[in-house]
Design a protein around this motif. Sequence first.
Motif, mmCIF file in Angstrom:
data_model
loop_
_atom_site.group_PDB
_atom_site.id
_atom_site.type_symbol
_atom_site.label_atom_id
_atom_site.label_comp_id
_atom_site.label_asym_id
_atom_site.label_seq_id
_atom_site.Cartn_x
_atom_site.Cartn_y
_atom_site.Cartn_z
ATOM 1 N N GLU A 211 1.042 45.754 11.004
ATOM 2 C CA GLU A 211 2.479 45.573 11.203
ATOM 3 C C GLU A 211 2.750 44.944 12.573
ATOM 4 O O GLU A 211 3.458 45.505 13.396
ATOM 5 N N ASN A 212 2.202 43.775 12.801
ATOM 6 C CA ASN A 212 2.359 43.142 14.102
ATOM 7 C C ASN A 212 3.827 42.844 14.389
ATOM 8 O O ASN A 212 4.604 42.527 13.494
ATOM 9 N N GLY A 213 4.199 43.001 15.642
ATOM 10 C CA GLY A 213 5.578 42.776 16.041
ATOM 11 C C GLY A 213 6.488 43.956 15.750
ATOM 12 O O GLY A 213 7.694 43.885 15.990
ATOM 13 N N LYS A 214 5.928 45.027 15.249
ATOM 14 C CA LYS A 214 6.727 46.200 14.883
ATOM 15 C C LYS A 214 6.294 47.450 15.640
ATOM 16 O O LYS A 214 6.624 48.556 15.249
ATOM 17 N N GLY A 215 5.569 47.266 16.732
ATOM 18 C CA GLY A 215 5.095 48.433 17.469
ATOM 19 C C GLY A 215 3.977 49.129 16.713
ATOM 20 O O GLY A 215 4.022 50.335 16.483
ATOM 21 N N ASN A 216 2.945 48.360 16.339
ATOM 22 C CA ASN A 216 1.916 48.877 15.442
ATOM 23 C C ASN A 216 0.770 49.589 16.153
ATOM 24 O O ASN A 216 -0.391 49.493 15.751
ATOM 25 N N SER A 217 1.075 50.339 17.199
ATOM 26 C CA SER A 217 0.053 51.165 17.833
ATOM 27 C C SER A 217 -0.288 52.331 16.918
ATOM 28 O O SER A 217 0.486 52.682 16.017
ATOM 29 N N ASP A 219 -0.168 55.373 17.564
ATOM 30 C CA ASP A 219 0.799 56.464 17.716
ATOM 31 C C ASP A 219 2.077 56.231 16.919
ATOM 32 O O ASP A 219 2.790 57.186 16.588
ATOM 33 N N ASN A 220 2.357 54.967 16.603
ATOM 34 C CA ASN A 220 3.558 54.667 15.820
ATOM 35 C C ASN A 220 3.255 54.490 14.335
ATOM 36 O O ASN A 220 4.153 54.257 13.540
ATOM 37 N N ALA A 221 1.984 54.622 13.971
ATOM 38 C CA ALA A 221 1.603 54.414 12.573
ATOM 39 C C ALA A 221 2.351 55.326 11.604
ATOM 40 O O ALA A 221 2.767 54.869 10.530
ATOM 41 N N PRO A 222 2.572 56.608 11.935
ATOM 42 C CA PRO A 222 3.325 57.445 10.988
ATOM 43 C C PRO A 222 4.730 56.923 10.718
ATOM 44 O O PRO A 222 5.223 56.993 9.589
ATOM 45 N N ASN A 223 5.398 56.386 11.741
ATOM 46 C CA ASN A 223 6.735 55.832 11.544
ATOM 47 C C ASN A 223 6.705 54.623 10.624
ATOM 48 O O ASN A 223 7.558 54.454 9.751
ATOM 49 N N LEU A 224 5.725 53.757 10.833
ATOM 50 C CA LEU A 224 5.611 52.564 9.996
ATOM 51 C C LEU A 224 5.278 52.938 8.559
ATOM 52 O O LEU A 224 5.816 52.363 7.612
ATOM 53 N N PHE A 225 4.394 53.895 8.406
ATOM 54 C CA PHE A 225 4.056 54.351 7.062
ATOM 55 C C PHE A 225 5.287 54.942 6.370
ATOM 56 O O PHE A 225 5.577 54.627 5.204
ATOM 57 N N GLY A 252 -13.579 46.222 14.816
ATOM 58 C CA GLY A 252 -12.952 44.923 14.613
ATOM 59 C C GLY A 252 -12.075 44.554 15.789
ATOM 60 O O GLY A 252 -11.909 45.329 16.738
ATOM 61 N N PRO A 253 -11.473 43.372 15.760
ATOM 62 C CA PRO A 253 -10.603 42.922 16.848
ATOM 63 C C PRO A 253 -9.249 43.637 16.823
ATOM 64 O O PRO A 253 -8.824 44.165 15.796
ATOM 65 N N ASN A 254 -8.598 43.676 17.968
ATOM 66 C CA ASN A 254 -7.254 44.238 18.037
ATOM 67 C C ASN A 254 -6.291 43.371 17.238
ATOM 68 O O ASN A 254 -6.483 42.159 17.108
ATOM 69 N N TRP A 255 -5.227 43.983 16.732
ATOM 70 C CA TRP A 255 -4.206 43.266 15.972
ATOM 71 C C TRP A 255 -2.869 43.626 16.598
ATOM 72 O O TRP A 255 -2.312 44.681 16.325
ATOM 73 N N ASP A 256 -2.362 42.760 17.478
ATOM 74 C CA ASP A 256 -1.174 43.078 18.251
ATOM 75 C C ASP A 256 -1.440 44.377 19.012
ATOM 76 O O ASP A 256 -2.382 44.441 19.780
ATOM 77 N N LEU A 257 -0.666 45.433 18.797
ATOM 78 C CA LEU A 257 -0.871 46.688 19.519
ATOM 79 C C LEU A 257 -1.890 47.597 18.846
ATOM 80 O O LEU A 257 -2.251 48.643 19.397
ATOM 81 N N ALA A 258 -2.343 47.220 17.665
ATOM 82 C CA ALA A 258 -3.272 48.058 16.908
ATOM 83 C C ALA A 258 -4.703 47.846 17.397
ATOM 84 O O ALA A 258 -5.154 46.711 17.556
ATOM 85 N N VAL A 259 -5.396 48.952 17.625
ATOM 86 C CA VAL A 259 -6.768 48.913 18.137
ATOM 87 C C VAL A 259 -7.703 49.613 17.152
ATOM 88 O O VAL A 259 -7.530 50.801 16.858
ATOM 89 N N PRO A 260 -8.686 48.898 16.611
ATOM 90 C CA PRO A 260 -9.661 49.543 15.733
ATOM 91 C C PRO A 260 -10.607 50.418 16.559
ATOM 92 O O PRO A 260 -11.124 49.976 17.592
ATOM 93 N N SER A 261 -10.831 51.615 16.138
ATOM 94 C CA SER A 261 -11.791 52.495 16.790
ATOM 95 C C SER A 261 -12.003 53.712 15.902
ATOM 96 O O SER A 261 -11.152 54.036 15.060
ATOM 97 N N VAL A 262 -13.109 54.388 16.100
ATOM 98 C CA VAL A 262 -13.371 55.601 15.332
ATOM 99 C C VAL A 262 -12.327 56.678 15.644
ATOM 100 O O VAL A 262 -11.792 57.308 14.727
ATOM 101 N N PRO A 263 -11.984 56.910 16.937
ATOM 102 C CA PRO A 263 -10.931 57.904 17.211
ATOM 103 C C PRO A 263 -9.600 57.555 16.561
ATOM 104 O O PRO A 263 -8.884 58.438 16.083
ATOM 105 N N ASN A 264 -9.238 56.266 16.524
ATOM 106 C CA ASN A 264 -7.974 55.886 15.893
ATOM 107 C C ASN A 264 -8.026 56.035 14.378
ATOM 108 O O ASN A 264 -7.031 56.402 13.749
#
Length: 407
Positions: A211-217, A219-225, A252-264
Amino acid sequence: MRASAVTLAAGLFAASAVSAENYLGFNSGATLPDNSAKFEKDFEAEFRTAQNLVNAPGTFNAVRLYTNIQAYSEGAPIEAFQAAMKTNTKILLGVWASGVQNIDKELAALKTAVNTYGKKFTDLVIGISIGSEDLYRISQTGLINDPEGVGAGPDVIVKFIGDFKKAFANTALSSIPVGHVDTWDVWANGTNKPVIDAVDFLGFDTYPYYENGKGNSIDNAPNLFDRAYKATEAAAGGKPIWVTETGWPATGPNWDLAVPSVPNAKQYWDEIGCAKLFNKVPTFWYNLRDSNPANKMQFAITKNLSTTPLFDLTCPKVVPSSTSSAATPSQTSSGATSPSGSGSNSNTGSGSGSSSGTPTGGSNTGSGSATQGSGTPIPTGAAAGVGRISGAVYGALAVVAGGFALL
């Protein structure tokens, strides 16, 4: 969400989920990461791993398929059926509908399976999805992301639904719910209402990661979902919603504010899967195994089908505070609870299809289609996202160019 709210929500979910089984499963495509065909032993290995995941919050004994046809065959039934019977795995069948003039070969393969395996097979079938993200691929966002992608319009999907129901009217599958899987924003588009009218359930794909451009960190994933689910729920008219794809990549690579990682990936599992989905609504997580070598984002929760996942699957007793606008349950017509809530939404390619989507294609999935021996596209596996293979690339592989497929 405060701990007290989490406890209350959990109680409400448990109280209202009274009449429908809430399946737990993963998605499974027709091919391996090297694009070779999966055979019975490959599917069986997946299904056994899924059922024996360490600390899983339930038994993942269901699978979502994309096709009834064995990869690279002339129309033989997919060998996932045999593996499912050996492992008692429930099946959400898939009928591939993009880039084809009819679904005759899909129906023929399924009829062969019904006639060959009988009740042992049909008792495992929990639903049939006619198509997968076909509407997304012809949407404005889908065409922006992949100008050469091939999908199918609502009239085509409705016709295929009718073709399926007619073909199996006098079989053991006649009472099984028939649906369609697509991205959340497609369901909210009024032009696709004929499909909603024709189905028994809506398959819901969404990936807050994209959800790039929508605050897709994370921590905001529950709101977007929540926003995506609520939009779908509003369009569904009370029909059940099955969550057919969602997840967060571990690498994988970051996508806007989204960061791929095992903790995430673990945080997404906890805040979306545990808090909103598992044992509450039918859920097919993305994913157990990555199948698209071109996809830079890797969504698999295991490595080499180990039953010890990349992160602890144990659901927390108290969901972290970042789910501050987590969904509250509501009742669907199937009796299963459904998450709803506020948040900001979005787009996206995988799973959501909105204006700011990924550059390569439809919501989900990466993998396009190779061809069957007969020239029919093979739905192969893949994850949603940047690394997805576009229709143009798969046009070189498929007689029907641009066909997409999810894992």
